[in-house]
Design an enzyme around this catalytic site. Structure first.
Site, PDB file in Angstrom:
ATOM      1  N   ASN A 149      43.991 -24.473  84.589  1.00  0.00           N
ATOM      2  CA  ASN A 149      44.100 -24.027  82.985  1.00  0.00           C
ATOM      3  C   ASN A 149      44.967 -25.344  82.227  1.00  0.00           C
ATOM      4  OD1 ASN A 149      45.610 -23.050  80.728  1.00  0.00           O
ATOM      5  ND2 ASN A 149      45.111 -20.746  81.947  1.00  0.00           N
ATOM      6  N   HIS A 189      48.166 -25.693  78.199  1.00  0.00           N
ATOM      7  CA  HIS A 189      49.539 -26.205  77.977  1.00  0.00           C
ATOM      8  C   HIS A 189      49.393 -27.740  77.317  1.00  0.00           C
ATOM      9  CE1 HIS A 189      51.625 -22.524  78.405  1.00  0.00           C
ATOM     10  NE2 HIS A 189      51.128 -22.405  79.620  1.00  0.00           N
ATOM     11  N   ARG A 218      52.805 -30.554  67.310  1.00  0.00           N
ATOM     12  CA  ARG A 218      52.649 -31.576  65.985  1.00  0.00           C
ATOM     13  C   ARG A 218      51.377 -31.241  64.927  1.00  0.00           C
ATOM     14  NH1 ARG A 218      56.398 -35.930  66.373  1.00  0.00           N
ATOM     15  NH2 ARG A 218      58.234 -34.721  66.966  1.00  0.00           N
ATOM     16  N   HIS A 271      42.609 -20.240  77.808  1.00  0.00           N
ATOM     17  CA  HIS A 271      42.847 -18.705  76.948  1.00  0.00           C
ATOM     18  C   HIS A 271      42.964 -18.917  75.492  1.00  0.00           C
ATOM     19  CE1 HIS A 271      45.847 -15.126  76.778  1.00  0.00           C
ATOM     20  NE2 HIS A 271      44.825 -14.927  76.122  1.00  0.00           N
ATOM     21  N   ARG A 312      43.873 -17.265  72.528  1.00  0.00           N
ATOM     22  CA  ARG A 312      44.503 -16.077  72.108  1.00  0.00           C
ATOM     23  C   ARG A 312      44.168 -15.893  70.501  1.00  0.00           C
ATOM     24  NH1 ARG A 312      49.334 -15.350  75.845  1.00  0.00           N
ATOM     25  NH2 ARG A 312      49.839 -13.800  74.262  1.00  0.00           N
ATOM     26  N   ARG A 321      47.625 -19.731  69.453  1.00  0.00           N
ATOM     27  CA  ARG A 321      48.940 -20.787  69.517  1.00  0.00           C
ATOM     28  C   ARG A 321      48.821 -21.925  70.286  1.00  0.00           C
ATOM     29  NH1 ARG A 321      52.430 -16.976  73.527  1.00  0.00           N
ATOM     30  NH2 ARG A 321      52.334 -15.357  72.061  1.00  0.00           N
ATOM     31  N   GLU A 360      39.603 -17.258  79.489  1.00  0.00           N
ATOM     32  CA  GLU A 360      40.646 -15.844  79.381  1.00  0.00           C
ATOM     33  C   GLU A 360      40.506 -15.405  77.873  1.00  0.00           C
ATOM     34  OE1 GLU A 360      44.414 -16.993  80.865  1.00  0.00           O
ATOM     35  OE2 GLU A 360      43.771 -17.663  82.671  1.00  0.00           O
ATOM     36  N   THR A 371      54.196 -15.605  77.729  1.00  0.00           N
ATOM     37  CA  THR A 371      52.879 -15.831  78.332  1.00  0.00           C
ATOM     38  C   THR A 371      52.196 -14.556  78.690  1.00  0.00           C
ATOM     39  OG1 THR A 371      51.772 -16.906  80.293  1.00  0.00           O
ATOM     40  CG2 THR A 371      53.939 -16.289  80.544  1.00  0.00           C
ATOM     41  N   THR A 372      51.122 -14.288  79.344  1.00  0.00           N
ATOM     42  CA  THR A 372      50.877 -13.075  79.970  1.00  0.00           C
ATOM     43  C   THR A 372      51.771 -12.517  80.720  1.00  0.00           C
ATOM     44  OG1 THR A 372      48.346 -14.247  79.649  1.00  0.00           O
ATOM     45  CG2 THR A 372      48.434 -11.889  80.725  1.00  0.00           C
ATOM     46  N   GLU A 386      41.276 -10.755  89.161  1.00  0.00           N
ATOM     47  CA  GLU A 386      42.041 -11.969  89.378  1.00  0.00           C
ATOM     48  C   GLU A 386      43.531 -11.335  89.635  1.00  0.00           C
ATOM     49  OE1 GLU A 386      42.182 -15.412  86.723  1.00  0.00           O
ATOM     50  OE2 GLU A 386      44.420 -15.629  87.098  1.00  0.00           O
ATOM     51  N   HIS A 427      48.701 -17.103  88.218  1.00  0.00           N
ATOM     52  CA  HIS A 427      49.928 -16.775  87.229  1.00  0.00           C
ATOM     53  C   HIS A 427      50.997 -17.315  87.717  1.00  0.00           C
ATOM     54  CE1 HIS A 427      52.138 -15.776  83.705  1.00  0.00           C
ATOM     55  NE2 HIS A 427      51.238 -15.524  83.162  1.00  0.00           N
ATOM     56  N   GLY A 428      51.866 -18.502  87.138  1.00  0.00           N
ATOM     57  CA  GLY A 428      53.286 -18.635  87.649  1.00  0.00           C
ATOM     58  C   GLY A 428      53.277 -19.362  88.864  1.00  0.00           C
ATOM     59  N   GLY A 439      47.985 -23.509  85.592  1.00  0.00           N
ATOM     60  CA  GLY A 439      48.120 -24.247  84.581  1.00  0.00           C
ATOM     61  C   GLY A 439      49.468 -24.790  84.488  1.00  0.00           C
ATOM     62  N   HIS A 440      50.575 -24.036  84.241  1.00  0.00           N
ATOM     63  CA  HIS A 440      51.772 -24.718  83.774  1.00  0.00           C
ATOM     64  C   HIS A 440      52.300 -25.699  84.787  1.00  0.00           C
ATOM     65  CE1 HIS A 440      55.978 -24.732  82.793  1.00  0.00           C
ATOM     66  NE2 HIS A 440      55.718 -24.925  81.640  1.00  0.00           N
TER      67      HIS A 440
HETATM   68  N1  PXP Z   1      45.518 -16.495  85.253  1.00  0.00           N
HETATM   69  C1  PXP Z   1      46.005 -15.731  83.851  1.00  0.00           C
HETATM   70  C2  PXP Z   1      44.893 -14.725  83.827  1.00  0.00           C
HETATM   71  C3  PXP Z   1      46.483 -16.374  82.769  1.00  0.00           C
HETATM   72  O1  PXP Z   1      46.818 -15.631  81.910  1.00  0.00           O
HETATM   73  C4  PXP Z   1      47.348 -17.536  83.154  1.00  0.00           C
HETATM   74  C5  PXP Z   1      48.261 -18.136  82.299  1.00  0.00           C
HETATM   75  O2  PXP Z   1      47.298 -18.446  80.896  1.00  0.00           O
HETATM   76  C6  PXP Z   1      47.181 -18.568  84.512  1.00  0.00           C
HETATM   77  C7  PXP Z   1      46.318 -17.574  85.373  1.00  0.00           C
HETATM   78  C8  PXP Z   1      47.752 -19.472  84.736  1.00  0.00           C
HETATM   79  O3  PXP Z   1      49.168 -19.560  84.795  1.00  0.00           O
HETATM   80  P1  PXP Z   1      50.113 -20.456  84.806  1.00  0.00           P
HETATM   81  O4  PXP Z   1      49.998 -21.514  83.561  1.00  0.00           O
HETATM   82  O5  PXP Z   1      51.564 -19.711  85.079  1.00  0.00           O
HETATM   83  O6  PXP Z   1      49.789 -21.424  85.813  1.00  0.00           O
END
Ligand code: PXP
Length: 236
Positions: A7, A10, A18, A43, A45, A49, A70, A100-101, A151, A191-192, A213-214
């Site tokens: 993902n 970020h 900026r 994603h 949004r 953002r 997403e 975040t979600t 998911e 996620h996370g 992602g993060h």
């Molecule tokens: N899956 C979904 C559905 C998400 O909304 C996100 C965050 O955008 C991720 C995965 C990835 O999450 P993370 O950035 O915490 O790894």
């Protein structure tokens, strides 16, 4: 081993700080693919953002793996998805004030509305995945909508502190994945997740793809995208 969807939201977050052109999430996606990522997730949004419309169109035209978009289950986003034609759309809940979600989609409570969006996307040959909590009732509702994929939200596991709490969440993820598989759904998760927590989820049965992602972008800031993606693949 599941495949890895990177993902790149970020990278856009840093750019938007900026309001300029750098760093470009499309360039990051290409580097992620060269390092071995199996897919790219982004994603768009409603508040734009991080990702901008331009990013999504360029990602679709540029990447050589698959694009997982997403999106909220709204008509605005459905029209964007139909126009972009990603490989897969993952429907997520969206709140403007969230960082975040936060939770999974309340499919059970909105089954008909979600089924309508699933149908529209399927008519345009876009696979649909529903981002849900590891909850059997939500899994069953997801199957009723006609979606082919879910998911599973791994955030509860990722945030659990202590081995016992973590293993309890792992159990919920595994039970949900087994139930989904029995119902004919294909299962992704994400996620996370980070470099310490991913291996446990990657070892579960029936999980086909992890969307991360993060943690990858945070490491990429320090060591570069290539190494950050390769390190995650090694962990998996
Ligand atoms: N899956 C979904 C559905 C998400 O909304 C996100 C965050 O955008 C991720 C995965 C990835 O999450 P993370 O950035 O915490 O790894």
């Amino acid at each position: 081993m599941p495949t890895l969807g990177v993902n790149v939201d970020h990278v856009a977050t840093i750019r938007q700080a900026r309001g300029g052109k750098e760093p470009d999430p499309v360039q990051a996606a290409v580097l992620a693919e060269l390092a071995g990522a199996h897919g790219i997730t982004a994603h768009l949004r409603e508040d734009r953002r991080h990702m901008q419309d331009r990013d999504i169109y360029l990602l679709k035209q540029t990447i050589t793996t698959h694009l997982n978009l997403e999106m909220a289950a709204t008509q605005e986003m459905t029209q964007v998805a139909i126009d972009v034609a990603p490989y897969m759309a993952t429907l997520v809940p969206e709140r403007r004030d969230e960082r975040t979600t936060e939770g999974g989609l309340a499919v059970r409570e909105k089954e008909r509305d979600i089924a309508k969006v699933v149908e529209q996307l399927h008519e345009h040959n876009i696979l649909v995945s529903l981002f849900i909590d590891p909850d059997i009732q939500q899994v069953k509702a997801a199957a009723h909508t006609g979606a082919t994929h879910i998911e599973l939200h791994t955030g509860y596991y990722a945030n659990a502190s202590g081995r016992e709490a973590q293993e309890e969440e792992v159990g919920r993820l595994q039970d949900a994945a087994i139930a989904a598989h029995k119902l004919g759904l294909r299962v992704n998760a994400g996620h996370g997740l980070n470099y310490r927590t991913t291996a446990r989820v990657a070892s579960l049965d029936h999980i086909e793809e992890l969307n991360i992602g993060h943690a990858i972008i945070a490491r990429a800031v320090l060591v570069g995208m290539d190494l950050a993606v390769r390190d995650m693949l090694a962990v998996m």
